[in-house]
Design an enzyme around this catalytic site. Structure first.
Site, PDB file in Angstrom:
ATOM      1  N   SER A 106      41.766  40.309  42.626  1.00 57.92           N
ATOM      2  CA  SER A 106      41.528  39.652  41.567  1.00 57.92           C
ATOM      3  C   SER A 106      41.337  38.049  41.514  1.00 57.92           C
ATOM      4  CB  SER A 106      42.802  39.786  40.633  1.00 57.92           C
ATOM      5  OG  SER A 106      42.759  41.192  40.264  1.00 57.92           O
ATOM      6  N   ARG A 142      52.736  35.339  38.104  1.00 55.89           N
ATOM      7  CA  ARG A 142      51.788  35.006  39.185  1.00 55.89           C
ATOM      8  C   ARG A 142      52.167  33.493  39.496  1.00 55.89           C
ATOM      9  NH1 ARG A 142      51.566  39.266  38.817  1.00 55.89           N
ATOM     10  NH2 ARG A 142      49.958  40.870  38.751  1.00 55.89           N
ATOM     11  N   GLU A 167      42.647  32.699  40.569  1.00 56.16           N
ATOM     12  CA  GLU A 167      44.109  32.945  41.212  1.00 56.16           C
ATOM     13  C   GLU A 167      44.272  32.614  42.610  1.00 56.16           C
ATOM     14  OE1 GLU A 167      46.547  37.032  42.043  1.00 56.16           O
ATOM     15  OE2 GLU A 167      45.421  37.038  40.050  1.00 56.16           O
TER      16      GLU A 167
END
Length: 351
Positions: free
Chosen positions: A239, A160, A343
């Protein structure tokens, strides 16, 4: 270019949260994107680049500057090579590659947002990451004031993360190029155990491309991870927290906390994450710390379908959402000694 002033930003995000921007510009070509960025840089105006708005948490006060919506279009296939304009809708692009019989991104179906955001976050799900198929990224370099082409090997991709995320004020992605695979209508090898189970195959097997895509869409829908305006469980950023990656020492300390909290036989999820590192599950941590599906009584709550998604139930403010996120972070830290990391990108607010 379309230009608006005191323009609401909430409708441009999947959370449907956030105040207005002083100025909102919508660019439909690479040249317009570059012109808008240069204008902001030359005048010293703060700039917020918006794609699909699926990874943004914007403060209730909004954005004091220019918000630039990248609405460029372009889908070009040359054999197994694919070029996408940054403004292309990612889920639509995935569907078109499956229709073309090309493998490599089929398990990334249903992910909201734009193509230009995928290399920034190194978007991944169900055993695939874009870093495995991206060949190069074309971006405007705000420091050098020129368009650059960055090969995949120089994108510094990790979980990520990428060089674009590491230096968010420098690059504006214009185009993304991929090298896909012609496997005669079959998918890439299925890597994710849940996907393999749903398909009735073993990890490593290949399946028809359409079956892989449809299965992932069903799995995502069951978790509220496919956008639906009528379903508040999808009024989220997907998420909200990344899965923690721990050193061996950190994992041993965490393991001890798990057994202290849940009993001697308790075993947390553990996945290899490179030498000396182990990845565990943020969703598991949240659930075991007492934040179960549907947790909350206010206008911002945990999704009823997935503990990793924080949602706007229709009347939330950004501060409502952040209050919930802070409660979850504190609860997981107090229980397991791990600090979760958000995130989504925050604008004008901090967690």
């Amino acid at each position: 270019m379309l230009e608006l002033h005191d323009a609401p930003l909430a409708p441009l995000t999947t959370f449907r949260l956030g105040g207005p921007a002083d100025r909102l510009v919508t660019a439909t070509s690479d040249a317009e994107v570059i012109d808008a960025v240069r204008e902001a840089d030359d005048s010293g105006t703060p700039l917020l680049v918006i794609g699909g708005g699926s990874n943004l948490v914007i403060g209730d006060k909004g954005f004091a500057g220019t918000a630039l919506v990248v609405a460029t279009k372009g889908f070009a296939l040359d054999g197994t090579r694919l070029e996408l304009a940054a403004g292309e809708v990612w889920s639509d692009a995935v569907a078109r590659t499956v229709e073309a019989g090309l493998a490599g991104i089929e398990c990334l179906a249903g992910i909201p947002g734009s193509a230009g955001a995928t290399p920034i976050q190194n978007v991944g799900a169900y055993g695939q990451e874009v870093s495995s198929t991206i060949s190069e990224v074309v971006a405007y370099d705000r420091h050098a004031r020129e368009t650059v082409t960055v090969p995949s090997a120089e994108c510094a991709f990790s979980y990520r993360h990428s060089r674009f995320k590491a230096d968010p004020e420098r690059y504006v992605v214009l185009r993304v190029r991929f090298d896909l695979e012609d496997a005669e209508g079959l998918s890439a090898p299925i890597k994710y155990a849940e996907t393999a189970r749903a398909l009735g195959v073993e990890p490593g097997d290949r399946v028809p491309l359409a079956a892989a895509r449809e299965t992932v869409l069903k799995l995502r829908s069951g978790k509220g991870m496919v956008l639906d305006p009528e379903d508040h469980d999808t009024w989220s950023a997907g998420s909200f927290f990344t899965n923690p990656i721990l050193t061996d020492e950190e994992f041993a300390a965490f393991h001890a906390r798990v057994r202290e909290h849940l009993g001697d036989g308790a075993e947390p999820p553990a996945y290899p994450a490179g030498e000396g590192h182990t990845k565990t599950s943020a969703a598991w941590l949240i659930d075991k710390a007492g934040f179960t599906k549907g947790y909350g009584t206010g206008p911002a709550r945990i999704s009823t379908k997935h503990t990793l998604a924080l949602t706007n139930r229709g009347a939330a403010t950004t501060e409502d959402l952040l209050d919930l996120a802070r409660e979850v972070v504190a609860g997981v830290r107090d229980t397991f000694g791990i600090t979760l990391v958000n995130e989504p990108v925050t604008v004008g607010v901090t967690l």
